[in-house]
Design a protein around this motif. Structure first.
Motif, PDB file in Angstrom:
ATOM      1  N   LEU A  11       0.853  -1.186   0.000  1.00  0.00           N
ATOM      2  CA  LEU A  11       0.000   0.000   0.000  1.00  0.00           C
ATOM      3  C   LEU A  11       0.888   1.235   0.000  1.00  0.00           C
ATOM      4  CD1 LEU A  11      -2.757   1.427   0.363  1.00  0.00           C
ATOM      5  CD2 LEU A  11      -2.445   1.114   2.848  1.00  0.00           C
ATOM      6  N   ARG A  38      -0.771  -6.638 -15.133  1.00  0.00           N
ATOM      7  CA  ARG A  38      -1.601  -6.285 -13.988  1.00  0.00           C
ATOM      8  C   ARG A  38      -3.060  -6.487 -14.334  1.00  0.00           C
ATOM      9  NH1 ARG A  38      -0.561   0.298 -13.837  1.00  0.00           N
ATOM     10  NH2 ARG A  38      -1.782   0.819 -15.714  1.00  0.00           N
ATOM     11  N   ALA A  40      -6.805  -5.334 -12.612  1.00  0.00           N
ATOM     12  CA  ALA A  40      -7.647  -4.681 -11.618  1.00  0.00           C
ATOM     13  C   ALA A  40      -9.010  -5.354 -11.635  1.00  0.00           C
ATOM     14  CB  ALA A  40      -7.759  -3.199 -11.936  1.00  0.00           C
ATOM     15  N   PRO A  88      -3.646   6.235  -8.297  1.00  0.00           N
ATOM     16  CA  PRO A  88      -4.676   5.271  -7.865  1.00  0.00           C
ATOM     17  C   PRO A  88      -5.049   4.276  -8.962  1.00  0.00           C
ATOM     18  CG  PRO A  88      -5.200   7.452  -7.049  1.00  0.00           C
ATOM     19  CD  PRO A  88      -4.008   7.616  -7.945  1.00  0.00           C
ATOM     20  N   GLU A  89      -4.999   4.705 -10.212  1.00  0.00           N
ATOM     21  CA  GLU A  89      -5.347   3.795 -11.305  1.00  0.00           C
ATOM     22  C   GLU A  89      -4.294   2.715 -11.550  1.00  0.00           C
ATOM     23  OE1 GLU A  89      -5.324   7.145 -11.378  1.00  0.00           O
ATOM     24  OE2 GLU A  89      -4.644   7.906 -13.339  1.00  0.00           O
ATOM     25  N   ASP A  90      -3.168   2.794 -10.856  1.00  0.00           N
ATOM     26  CA  ASP A  90      -2.176   1.722 -10.933  1.00  0.00           C
ATOM     27  C   ASP A  90      -2.525   0.571  -9.986  1.00  0.00           C
ATOM     28  OD1 ASP A  90       0.318   4.270 -11.146  1.00  0.00           O
ATOM     29  OD2 ASP A  90      -0.404   2.994 -12.794  1.00  0.00           O
ATOM     30  N   THR A  91      -3.545   0.756  -9.181  1.00  0.00           N
ATOM     31  CA  THR A  91      -3.957  -0.293  -8.250  1.00  0.00           C
ATOM     32  C   THR A  91      -4.401  -1.541  -9.001  1.00  0.00           C
ATOM     33  OG1 THR A  91      -4.624   1.290  -6.546  1.00  0.00           O
ATOM     34  CG2 THR A  91      -5.640  -0.894  -6.473  1.00  0.00           C
ATOM     35  N   GLN A 120      -0.184  -7.779  -4.739  1.00  0.00           N
ATOM     36  CA  GLN A 120      -1.150  -6.668  -4.743  1.00  0.00           C
ATOM     37  C   GLN A 120      -0.423  -5.335  -4.596  1.00  0.00           C
ATOM     38  OE1 GLN A 120      -4.720  -6.690  -4.972  1.00  0.00           O
ATOM     39  NE2 GLN A 120      -4.419  -4.481  -5.155  1.00  0.00           N
ATOM     40  N   VAL A 121      -0.783  -4.406  -5.458  1.00  0.00           N
ATOM     41  CA  VAL A 121      -0.327  -3.019  -5.342  1.00  0.00           C
ATOM     42  C   VAL A 121      -1.573  -2.157  -5.174  1.00  0.00           C
ATOM     43  CG1 VAL A 121       0.743  -1.077  -6.548  1.00  0.00           C
ATOM     44  CG2 VAL A 121       1.776  -3.358  -6.679  1.00  0.00           C
ATOM     45  N   THR A 122      -1.605  -1.394  -4.110  1.00  0.00           N
ATOM     46  CA  THR A 122      -2.725  -0.507  -3.839  1.00  0.00           C
ATOM     47  C   THR A 122      -2.198   0.907  -3.657  1.00  0.00           C
ATOM     48  OG1 THR A 122      -3.937  -2.297  -2.746  1.00  0.00           O
ATOM     49  CG2 THR A 122      -4.698  -0.052  -2.357  1.00  0.00           C
ATOM     50  N   VAL A 123      -2.734   1.818  -4.464  1.00  0.00           N
ATOM     51  CA  VAL A 123      -2.314   3.216  -4.396  1.00  0.00           C
ATOM     52  C   VAL A 123      -3.495   4.031  -3.895  1.00  0.00           C
ATOM     53  CG1 VAL A 123      -1.316   5.158  -5.639  1.00  0.00           C
ATOM     54  CG2 VAL A 123      -0.767   2.809  -6.350  1.00  0.00           C
ATOM     55  N   SER A 124      -3.315   4.660  -2.759  1.00  0.00           N
ATOM     56  CA  SER A 124      -4.399   5.452  -2.180  1.00  0.00           C
ATOM     57  C   SER A 124      -4.283   6.903  -2.625  1.00  0.00           C
ATOM     58  CB  SER A 124      -4.347   5.371  -0.660  1.00  0.00           C
ATOM     59  OG  SER A 124      -3.141   5.928  -0.174  1.00  0.00           O
TER      60      SER A 124
END
Length: 125
Positions: A11, A38, A40, A88-91, A120-124
Motif C-alpha cells: 500500500l 496487472r 484490476a 490510484p489507477e495503478d492499483t 497486490q499493489v494498492t495506491v491510495s
C-alpha cells in the motif's frame, strides 16, 4: 520446473514508489522474455512492461511510460519493476510471467507461458 515468485507489493500513497521483484528459476533466463502484467477488479489483464532476456529490448504500456522502469539481473535470475509517481489507477494485482517463444518481444498476456502468483499493489489517493 519453472517458477516465478513476485514480491514488493503493498500500500502506497499517490505519488509514491514501489519496486517489484520477480525471482525466476527452472529455466535459462537468457532464452526467455519476462513481462509484468496487472489486473484490476473487473478489468482485463494488461501488459505493463516486458524485457527480453535475449537482447534486452523492452516494452512499456503508454500508461506507465516515464514512470515505470523494468530491469533485470541475469546473474540473479531476477527482474525488477521500479514504479514511481504511482497513481490510484495503478492499483491492481501485478503478475510476472515468462515467455519461451523465440522472436520479437511480446506484450500480450496470452503470449506468456508461465506465471507467478501475483502481488497486490494498492495506491491510495
Amino acid at each position: 520446473e519453472v517458477q516465478l515468485v513476485e514480491s514488493g507489493g503493498g500500500l502506497v500513497q499517490a505519488g509514491g514508489s514501489l519496486r517489484l521483484s520477480c525471482a525466476a528459476s527452472g529455466f535459462t533466463f537468457d532464452d526467455y522474455a519476462i513481462g509484468w502484467f496487472r489486473q484490476a477488479p473487473g478489468k482485463e489483464r494488461e501488459g505493463v512492461s516486458c524485457i527480453s532476456g535475449r537482447d534486452g529490448s523492452t516494452y512499456y504500456a503508454d500508461s506507465v511510460k516515464g514512470r515505470f522502469t523494468i530491469s533485470s539481473d541475469n546473474a540473479k535470475n531476477t527482474v525488477y519493476l521500479q514504479m514511481t509517481s504511482l497513481k490510484p489507477e495503478d492499483t491492481a494485482v501485478y503478475y510476472c510471467a515468462a515467455d519461451s517463444r523465440p522472436g520479437p518481444l511480446g506484450y500480450f498476456w496470452y503470449e506468456y507461458d508461465y506465471w507467478g502468483q501475483g502481488t497486490q499493489v494498492t495506491v491510495s489517493s
